[in-house]
Design a protein around this motif. Structure first.
Motif, mmCIF file in Angstrom:
data_model
loop_
_atom_site.group_PDB
_atom_site.id
_atom_site.type_symbol
_atom_site.label_atom_id
_atom_site.label_comp_id
_atom_site.label_asym_id
_atom_site.label_seq_id
_atom_site.Cartn_x
_atom_site.Cartn_y
_atom_site.Cartn_z
ATOM 1 N N UNK A 9 0.827 -1.209 0.000
ATOM 2 C CA UNK A 9 0.000 0.000 0.000
ATOM 3 C C UNK A 9 0.862 1.260 0.000
ATOM 4 N N UNK A 10 1.914 1.276 0.811
ATOM 5 C CA UNK A 10 2.817 2.429 0.842
ATOM 6 C C UNK A 10 3.531 2.602 -0.492
ATOM 7 N N UNK A 11 3.945 1.467 -1.097
ATOM 8 C CA UNK A 11 4.621 1.553 -2.394
ATOM 9 C C UNK A 11 3.685 2.092 -3.469
ATOM 10 N N UNK A 12 2.407 1.676 -3.426
ATOM 11 C CA UNK A 12 1.445 2.196 -4.392
ATOM 12 C C UNK A 12 1.290 3.720 -4.249
ATOM 13 N N UNK A 13 1.160 4.185 -3.011
ATOM 14 C CA UNK A 13 0.959 5.615 -2.791
ATOM 15 C C UNK A 13 2.161 6.423 -3.274
ATOM 16 N N UNK A 14 3.356 5.971 -2.964
ATOM 17 C CA UNK A 14 4.549 6.692 -3.398
ATOM 18 C C UNK A 14 4.723 6.618 -4.918
ATOM 19 N N UNK A 15 4.414 5.442 -5.492
ATOM 20 C CA UNK A 15 4.515 5.310 -6.948
ATOM 21 C C UNK A 15 3.535 6.209 -7.673
ATOM 22 N N UNK A 16 2.292 6.267 -7.182
ATOM 23 C CA UNK A 16 1.307 7.164 -7.791
ATOM 24 C C UNK A 16 1.744 8.620 -7.691
ATOM 25 N N UNK A 17 2.294 8.975 -6.544
ATOM 26 C CA UNK A 17 2.741 10.351 -6.374
ATOM 27 C C UNK A 17 3.895 10.672 -7.316
ATOM 28 N N UNK A 18 4.828 9.738 -7.489
ATOM 29 C CA UNK A 18 5.962 9.961 -8.378
ATOM 30 C C UNK A 18 5.497 10.152 -9.823
ATOM 31 N N UNK A 19 4.563 9.322 -10.277
ATOM 32 C CA UNK A 19 4.040 9.451 -11.649
ATOM 33 C C UNK A 19 3.308 10.774 -11.820
ATOM 34 N N UNK A 20 2.522 11.142 -10.826
ATOM 35 C CA UNK A 20 1.762 12.387 -10.930
ATOM 36 C C UNK A 20 2.685 13.594 -11.008
ATOM 37 N N UNK A 21 3.704 13.646 -10.146
ATOM 38 C CA UNK A 21 4.607 14.794 -10.139
ATOM 39 C C UNK A 21 5.396 14.864 -11.444
ATOM 40 N N UNK A 22 5.876 13.714 -11.933
ATOM 41 C CA UNK A 22 6.619 13.697 -13.195
ATOM 42 C C UNK A 22 5.737 14.149 -14.359
ATOM 43 N N UNK A 23 4.494 13.714 -14.353
ATOM 44 C CA UNK A 23 3.579 14.106 -15.417
ATOM 45 C C UNK A 23 3.268 15.598 -15.367
ATOM 46 N N UNK A 24 3.072 16.121 -14.166
ATOM 47 C CA UNK A 24 2.796 17.556 -14.036
ATOM 48 C C UNK A 24 3.996 18.374 -14.508
#
Length: 610
Positions: free
Chosen positions: A155-170
């Motif tokens: 669950x923690x890995x999913x949250x951090x991975x989603x955040x990393x993709x979102x920030x890179x995309x932004x």
């Protein structure tokens, strides 16, 4: 064609999405088809639009396949066909590094990675967002009693991975600007974050139910990432973009200040609640963000020094262009200035394509090629960074097939002229390096345009002065003098020509119009011979000129090629009427005979006894 592909893809994804809600028991098959359809859309887009760097899109397709495999395994497990939860998590977790790698590869040529200060701002914002995500998403999951240690870690890995993709995309969206493909990628990243948060909350609550409304963000994710590759704007995501102003925009400054205030605000909230539970995490985030800000300040000082050095180099180059007196010196000045602007040791090629006015009849091969195959200019402005493969193969050979080429128009704005084009400046080399100096090269191109216009005007004034002097010097001459340019048009005639042929010859009259049609081939032979013959001698021939009364006269022609003489810039043709020459010769012989003693004795005897 692109619209039809997108419409067909939308209809197919809508049909497959409906099957997810209509038949939850067959979710494994539906998600497998959705993942394959989305990845196939990426493959079709890459094949159709052929971006300059297709690798990021192939990595994106691999990430979609990894996620589709995870959803297929999860659906099979929910239907009771398979029991391998760890395998589904492995596929899901493999999607995050693949997607992040693809987005970073797309951003490699953008201003986010060209200007590292923007990347540091993005990392600072990422630290703040990661801190908030840890406090509000990860910490509640880690404290849940219904999850094991492995589930909490995932669950923690999913949250951090989603955040990393979102920030890179932004970050990529900020660099790309208005781009339909980038908008779809960003929308897909937001949908992924929303779907995983929804899934985490459902797992902590009553559990996840396949076929429910929470499946919608995942469907939106697949659709957006596949549709992004079907838009023509996907090509621009892998092309270099110009470096932006080093000044800190107001929005970036506000975002940076908000990020720096996040750790103290979180610490204040926890202290107000009576217990600081995450002091170590808050302290680590604050230290990391402080280091990033200090690094950004140091890089800002370095960028300022580089900007000052570049301005000095640009000033020297513009000064050299102001002093240039011909096209060769303009070319040398441009090569030297671009060499100073480019990073040391980086291979590049500078090509100046301008028609030399000294030889208008002998066009420059590069200028002729560009006129036949127009260069891709920008709709607004004078420069455009293009892929070298978009240019004509002969131009590519002359540019040594460097990856990218900066196309600069050379033009002067004339309100009374329809075609102010003077030529083009081509600078080929590494795309990132060219994007960094694009503004400076555009300034050099503008200065080169002014220098070329000044050289052309100076030559025109000199030619006019020389023609006036020549007209005054040949006013009483019996030989007709004609100056013909490279297009075989008469640019100057002496007054004797009208006496020879019996009528005035307007300026810019074709030389063939004043010569008998039988001698048109003789004209070309004489001009070619003049090009091969040394200037003092010139080429000699005999032409026939038609008279207004229908007669034909023969003239002796002497032609010299003075196109490379700045005072003339054309062929100088001297014509002498053979009939007049014979009359003068007879008169000279008569006078010579009259001067003899015998003739004088006869003349005296005739006067005495006659």
């Amino acid at each position: 064609m692109s619209s039809r592909l997108t419409a067909g893809y939308t209809a197919l994804m809508a049909l497959l999405g409906a099957s997810v809600f209509a038949a939850p028991g067959l979710g494994a098959l539906s998600w497998a088809a959705i993942g394959l359809c989305s990845a196939a859309a990426v493959v079709v887009g890459v094949r159709r639009f052929a971006p300059s760097r297709p690798l990021p899109w192939w990595v994106l397709a691999a990430a979609i396949l990894a996620m589709g495999a995870g959803d297929t395994i999860y659906g099979a497990e929910a239907a009771g066909w398979l029991h391998a939860p760890a395998l589904a998590d492995i596929c899901y977790l493999a999607m995050f590094p693949l997607m992040t790698t693809g987005l970073i590869q797309m951003a490699r040529s953008s201003a986010v990675l060209v200007d590292w200060s923007r990347m540091l701002d993005l990392l600072t914002f990422t630290c703040a967002a990661a801190l908030l995500s840890w406090m509000w998403l990860v910490t509640p999951g880690l404290g849940a009693d219904n999850l094991g240690h492995a589930a909490k870690s995932v669950t923690a890995a999913y949250a951090l991975g989603d955040l990393l993709i979102l920030v890179t995309t932004v970050g990529l969206a900020v660099a790309a600007g208005r781009n339909a493909s980038m908008t779809l990628l960003a929308l897909g990243a937001i949908a992924l974050l929303a779907a995983d948060v929804w899934y985490a909350l459902a797992t902590l609550g009553g559990g996840w139910h396949p076929g429910g409304p929470a499946e919608s963000p995942y469907l939106l994710l697949y659709y957006c990432w596949g549709a992004a590759a079907l838009r023509p704007s996907m090509v621009r995501l892998t092309q270099p973009v110009p470096a932006r102003s080093p000044q800190l925009p107001i929005r970036s400054a506000a975002l940076l200040g908000l990020s720096l205030s996040t750790p103290p605000a979180v610490l204040l909230v926890e202290a107000s609640a009576g217990q600081v539970r995450d002091g170590v995490i808050i302290g680590a985030a604050w230290m990391l963000m402080s280091a990033l800000v200090i690094t950004r300040l140091a890089m800002a000082l370095s960028r300022h020094r580089q900007t000052v050095d570049r301005q000095q180099q640009l000033r020297r180059g513009c000064g050299t262009l102001v002093a240039a007196s011909d096209i060769a010196k303009v070319d040398d000045a441009l090569r030297a200035a671009v060499g100073d602007l480019m990073p040391a040791g980086l291979a590049h090629t500078v090509l100046l394509a301008v028609q030399d006015p000294r030889s208008p009849g002998d066009p420059d091969p590069i200028a002729k090629l560009i006129k036949r195959y127009p260069l891709p200019h920008a709709d607004q402005g004078r420069t455009r960074l293009v892929n070298t493969r978009m240019l004509h193969p002969e131009l590519g050979d002359r540019l040594d097939w460097h990856p990218a080429t900066l196309v600069c128009r050379l033009a002067v704005d004339h309100r009374d002229q329809d075609d102010p084009e003077l030529g083009a400046l081509l600078v080929a080399g590494d795309g990132v390096a060219l994007a960094a100096i694009q503004d400076a090269v555009e300034v050099l191109a503008a200065q080169a345009s002014l220098a070329l216009e000044r050289i052309a005007l100076t030559d025109a004034i000199n030619r006019r002065s020389n023609e006036e002097y020549l007209r005054a010097a040949t006013r009483n001459s019996i030989d007709a003098v004609i100056i013909v340019d490279g297009d075989r048009c008469v640019r100057y005639t002496s007054p004797a020509l009208a006496d020879i042929i019996g009528s005035d010859v307007p300026i810019l009259t074709a030389l063939r119009d004043i010569v008998h049609p039988d001698d048109h081939e003789q004209i070309e032979r004489t001009l070619r011979a003049a090009h091969r013959t040394p200037q003092p001698d010139g080429a000699r021939a005999w032409w026939h000129l038609p008279r207004p009364n229908g007669g034909v006269m023969t003239v002796e022609v002497s032609c010299r090629d003075l196109r490379h003489d700045r005072r003339v810039r054309g062929y100088v043709i001297t014509m002498r009427d053979l009939a007049e020459q014979e009359a003068m010769q007879r008169e000279s012989i008569r006078r010579a005979l009259s001067a003899l003693p015998a003739a004088q004795n006869r003349e005296r005897s005739h006067r005495r006894f006659g």
